[in-house]
Write a protein that holds these residues in place. Structure first.
Motif, PDB file in Angstrom:
ATOM      1  N   VAL A   4       0.855  -1.188   0.000  1.00  0.00           N
ATOM      2  CA  VAL A   4       0.000   0.000   0.000  1.00  0.00           C
ATOM      3  C   VAL A   4       0.891   1.239   0.000  1.00  0.00           C
ATOM      4  O   VAL A   4       1.884   1.291   0.736  1.00  0.00           O
ATOM      5  CB  VAL A   4      -0.885  -0.001   1.277  1.00  0.00           C
ATOM      6  N   SER A  65      -0.705  -1.916  -5.070  1.00  0.00           N
ATOM      7  CA  SER A  65      -2.028  -2.133  -5.666  1.00  0.00           C
ATOM      8  C   SER A  65      -3.046  -1.097  -5.178  1.00  0.00           C
ATOM      9  O   SER A  65      -4.043  -0.840  -5.832  1.00  0.00           O
ATOM     10  CB  SER A  65      -2.546  -3.541  -5.337  1.00  0.00           C
ATOM     11  N   THR A  66      -2.755  -0.480  -4.015  1.00  0.00           N
ATOM     12  CA  THR A  66      -3.705   0.476  -3.424  1.00  0.00           C
ATOM     13  C   THR A  66      -2.979   1.722  -2.927  1.00  0.00           C
ATOM     14  O   THR A  66      -1.920   1.625  -2.299  1.00  0.00           O
ATOM     15  CB  THR A  66      -4.454  -0.175  -2.238  1.00  0.00           C
ATOM     16  N   ASP A 110      -4.911  -0.582  -8.566  1.00  0.00           N
ATOM     17  CA  ASP A 110      -6.307  -1.048  -8.561  1.00  0.00           C
ATOM     18  C   ASP A 110      -7.251  -0.106  -7.822  1.00  0.00           C
ATOM     19  O   ASP A 110      -8.352   0.182  -8.281  1.00  0.00           O
ATOM     20  CB  ASP A 110      -6.405  -2.448  -7.915  1.00  0.00           C
ATOM     21  N   HIS A 111      -6.814   0.346  -6.626  1.00  0.00           N
ATOM     22  CA  HIS A 111      -7.722   1.105  -5.758  1.00  0.00           C
ATOM     23  C   HIS A 111      -7.057   2.386  -5.250  1.00  0.00           C
ATOM     24  O   HIS A 111      -5.865   2.380  -4.925  1.00  0.00           O
ATOM     25  CB  HIS A 111      -8.122   0.277  -4.522  1.00  0.00           C
ATOM     26  N   CYS A 160      -8.519   3.097 -12.030  1.00  0.00           N
ATOM     27  CA  CYS A 160      -8.557   2.809 -10.584  1.00  0.00           C
ATOM     28  C   CYS A 160      -9.997   2.908 -10.074  1.00  0.00           C
ATOM     29  O   CYS A 160     -10.768   3.757 -10.531  1.00  0.00           O
ATOM     30  CB  CYS A 160      -7.725   3.830  -9.800  1.00  0.00           C
TER      31      CYS A 160
END
Length: 208
Positions: A4, A65-66, A110-111, A160
């Motif tokens: 993260v 990924s985030t 992704d997020h 995203c």
């Protein structure tokens, strides 16, 4: 292992998020404007950025990924015209820099979970505001939050999923609003906010 990236990781909320991520076994990358605060532990790595000069170490996105976006100048200082500009740009320019860098180096995120604020809602003694409310406060903070959320929405164009958390007063024993609220009470000068009739939306830092 999930990685993260946190902006604003040294702030009150950011520090709690780091603890939570480590408890879940996540690796944390964080951005800092201070070269002396660059940790290089396996699960806690610091990367330098200077949003004012559009500088950022793009390796901060490696394996991420985030993104948890908590960056922004404090609103609890005196609002000079210069500082008002800082309040806004520390939120909008940083979002733009992150997006430009992701795009330039073709990272796949992704997020994105971003801080926002309840300052976007108008003031009312009777109305209850939710995410579906389209009315926006015409105050300075209303303008800031509107532009901030628009800047954060730019992450959607990169594929995203974006979540914006509209936060109110954050209370914690050793930071945020509570110690400041308690100060006058300790001196026997405690009083209600304003008329005392208005709603005050608050959340404890651990619940957040």
């Amino acid at each position: 292992k999930m990685t993260v990236l946190i902006t604003g990781a040294t702030g009150l909320i950011g520090q709690e998020i780091v603890k939570k991520c480590h408890a879940e076994g996540f690796n944390v990358h964080y951005l800092t404007t201070s070269k002396s605060k660059l940790s290089s532990e396996n699960n806690y790595k610091g990367f330098y950025w200077n949003p004012n000069k559009n500088e950022i170490d793009h390796k901060c996105f490696k394996g991420v990924s985030t993104i948890i976006n908590m960056v922004g100048a404090s609103i609890s200082k005196r609002w000079t015209e210069d500082y008002k500009k800082q309040i806004l740009e520390s939120r909008t320019k940083t979002a733009q820099l992150l997006q430009d860098t992701i795009k330039m180096h073709n990272y796949k995120i992704d997020h994105v979970v971003s801080a926002s604020a309840i300052g976007i809602y108008p003031t009312s003694l009777v109305n209850y505001y939710e995410e579906t409310t389209t009315e926006i406060s015409d105050t300075f903070l209303g303008k800031v939050v509107k532009e901030w959320e628009a800047a954060v929405d730019g992450f959607k164009t990169l594929g995203c999923k974006v979540a914006k958390i509209r936060i109110g007063l954050v209370l914690a024993e050793d930071g945020g609003a509570l110690p400041e609220i308690v100060k006058p009470i300790k001196f026997g000068a405690g009083a209600a906010f304003g008329s005392g009739k208005q709603w005050q939306s608050w959340i404890h830092v651990k619940d957040l």
